[in-house]
Scaffold this active site. Structure first.
Site, PDB file in Angstrom:
ATOM      1  N   GLY A  13      25.662 -74.560  37.131  1.00  0.00           N
ATOM      2  CA  GLY A  13      26.427 -75.628  37.687  1.00  0.00           C
ATOM      3  C   GLY A  13      25.786 -76.949  37.445  1.00  0.00           C
ATOM      4  N   ASN A  91      22.031 -72.973  40.572  1.00  0.00           N
ATOM      5  CA  ASN A  91      22.428 -74.117  41.355  1.00  0.00           C
ATOM      6  C   ASN A  91      23.802 -73.867  41.604  1.00  0.00           C
ATOM      7  OD1 ASN A  91      22.454 -77.256  42.333  1.00  0.00           O
ATOM      8  ND2 ASN A  91      24.013 -77.480  40.665  1.00  0.00           N
ATOM      9  N   SER A 142      19.890 -74.598  50.770  1.00  0.00           N
ATOM     10  CA  SER A 142      20.411 -75.770  51.404  1.00  0.00           C
ATOM     11  C   SER A 142      19.981 -75.999  52.791  1.00  0.00           C
ATOM     12  CB  SER A 142      22.110 -75.534  51.678  1.00  0.00           C
ATOM     13  OG  SER A 142      22.464 -76.589  52.585  1.00  0.00           O
ATOM     14  N   TYR A 156      29.127 -70.762  54.674  1.00  0.00           N
ATOM     15  CA  TYR A 156      28.346 -71.430  53.723  1.00  0.00           C
ATOM     16  C   TYR A 156      26.986 -71.301  54.052  1.00  0.00           C
ATOM     17  CZ  TYR A 156      26.219 -75.407  50.925  1.00  0.00           C
ATOM     18  OH  TYR A 156      25.493 -76.114  50.252  1.00  0.00           O
ATOM     19  N   ALA A 157      26.512 -71.499  55.480  1.00  0.00           N
ATOM     20  CA  ALA A 157      25.057 -71.462  55.896  1.00  0.00           C
ATOM     21  C   ALA A 157      24.618 -69.837  55.780  1.00  0.00           C
ATOM     22  CB  ALA A 157      25.058 -71.932  57.377  1.00  0.00           C
ATOM     23  N   LYS A 160      23.517 -69.545  52.083  1.00  0.00           N
ATOM     24  CA  LYS A 160      22.428 -70.175  51.720  1.00  0.00           C
ATOM     25  C   LYS A 160      21.231 -69.416  52.322  1.00  0.00           C
ATOM     26  CE  LYS A 160      23.974 -73.221  48.845  1.00  0.00           C
ATOM     27  NZ  LYS A 160      23.621 -73.077  47.097  1.00  0.00           N
ATOM     28  N   ILE A 189      22.208 -85.227  50.372  1.00  0.00           N
ATOM     29  CA  ILE A 189      22.029 -85.632  48.919  1.00  0.00           C
ATOM     30  C   ILE A 189      23.336 -86.101  48.561  1.00  0.00           C
ATOM     31  CG2 ILE A 189      21.484 -85.090  46.531  1.00  0.00           C
ATOM     32  CD1 ILE A 189      19.065 -84.515  48.703  1.00  0.00           C
TER      33      ILE A 189
END
Length: 251
Positions: A13, A91, A142, A156-157, A160, A189
């Site tokens: 990535g 990544n 993350s 997503y959480a 990660k 970011i």
């Protein structure tokens, strides 16, 4: 600055955002860099810049990191071109789509886990025969994996958080080969597709108010800690997760 001129690096990535920032930082310090991309093909000017920075020809390879056959082929190609590998940065990943648990389908759940966690597993396994003893692996996790993320971040959480657990387990698994495995957990970011796709200007402004330093991060702010983790000076650090969030959250 640590000299990586004798190191061979693969970043998944790496075509945009945090990944490209990491690729640039390694190239600037003389590493031979290879990176993969799926949807963000690098422009010729980026390849020229990396060549100028590192003094060697960069490899930019398209890859669906959730496809085991593709992963094995790309890793084999990088190893053949470079004569092996010293550093891997996992990544590749993304949120895919925000969804609360009530709206989260099994299909979306599995897709998010695959994009973020299965990809990390597949690439890490594929490099084992070609990465040098004493090498380094860094997984890009993350802040969401530590604090649960924002609204609609259930899948997503979770993925990660799994990346952080995978990092700890792999650090123990590869310790006999002196291969160190660490993670970074970036917060807000900017200059990345993530916040362009899944955040709003109002959301970013509200997040900055919750950051102790009252400013967002940028890809270079993630690249610095990643390079440190891969350096000889940090040679006694493994299984760690480095928070990069300006004081928004302390693990």
């Amino acid at each position: 600055m640590t000299d990586f001129s004798n190191k061979r690096v693969l970043v998944t990535g790496g075509g945009v955002g945090i990944g490209l920032g990491i690729v640039r930082a390694f190239a600037e310090r003389g590493a031979k860099v290879a990176f993969t991309w799926l949807t963000h093909e690098p422009e010729a000017s980026v390849i020229d810049e990396l060549r100028s920075l590192s003094g060697s020809e960069p490899l930019a390879l398209q890859l669906d990191a959730t496809d085991e056959a593709q992963v094995n082929a790309v890793v084999a190609q990088v190893a053949k071109e470079f004569g092996g590998l010293d550093i891997l940065v996992n990544n590749a990943g993304g949120m895919v789509q925000r969804a609360s648990l009530a709206d989260l389908t099994a299909e979306l759940w599995h897709k998010v886990q695959d994009v973020n966690m299965t990809s990390t597993f597949l690439v890490s396994k594929a490099v084992l025969p070609v990465i040098a003893d004493g090498g380094s692996i860094v997984n890009v996790a993350s802040l969401a994996g530590e604090n649960g993320g924002g609204a609609g971040s259930v899948a997503y959480a979770t993925s990660k958080a799994a990346s952080i657990g995978f990092t700890k387990a792999l650090a123990k698994d590869l310790a006999p080969r002196q291969i160190r495995v660490n993670a970074v957990a970036p917060g807000l970011i900017l200059d990345t597709p993530f916040h362009e796709l899944f955040n709003t200007p109002e959301g970013r402004a509200a997040a900055i108010e919750g950051i102790a330093l009252k400013k967002p991060g940028h890809p270079a702010d993630v690249a610095g800690p990643v390079l440190s983790l891969c350096s000889d000076e940090w040679g006694f650090v493994t299984g760690a997760t480095i928070d990069i969030n300006g004081g928004q959250y302390f693990s």
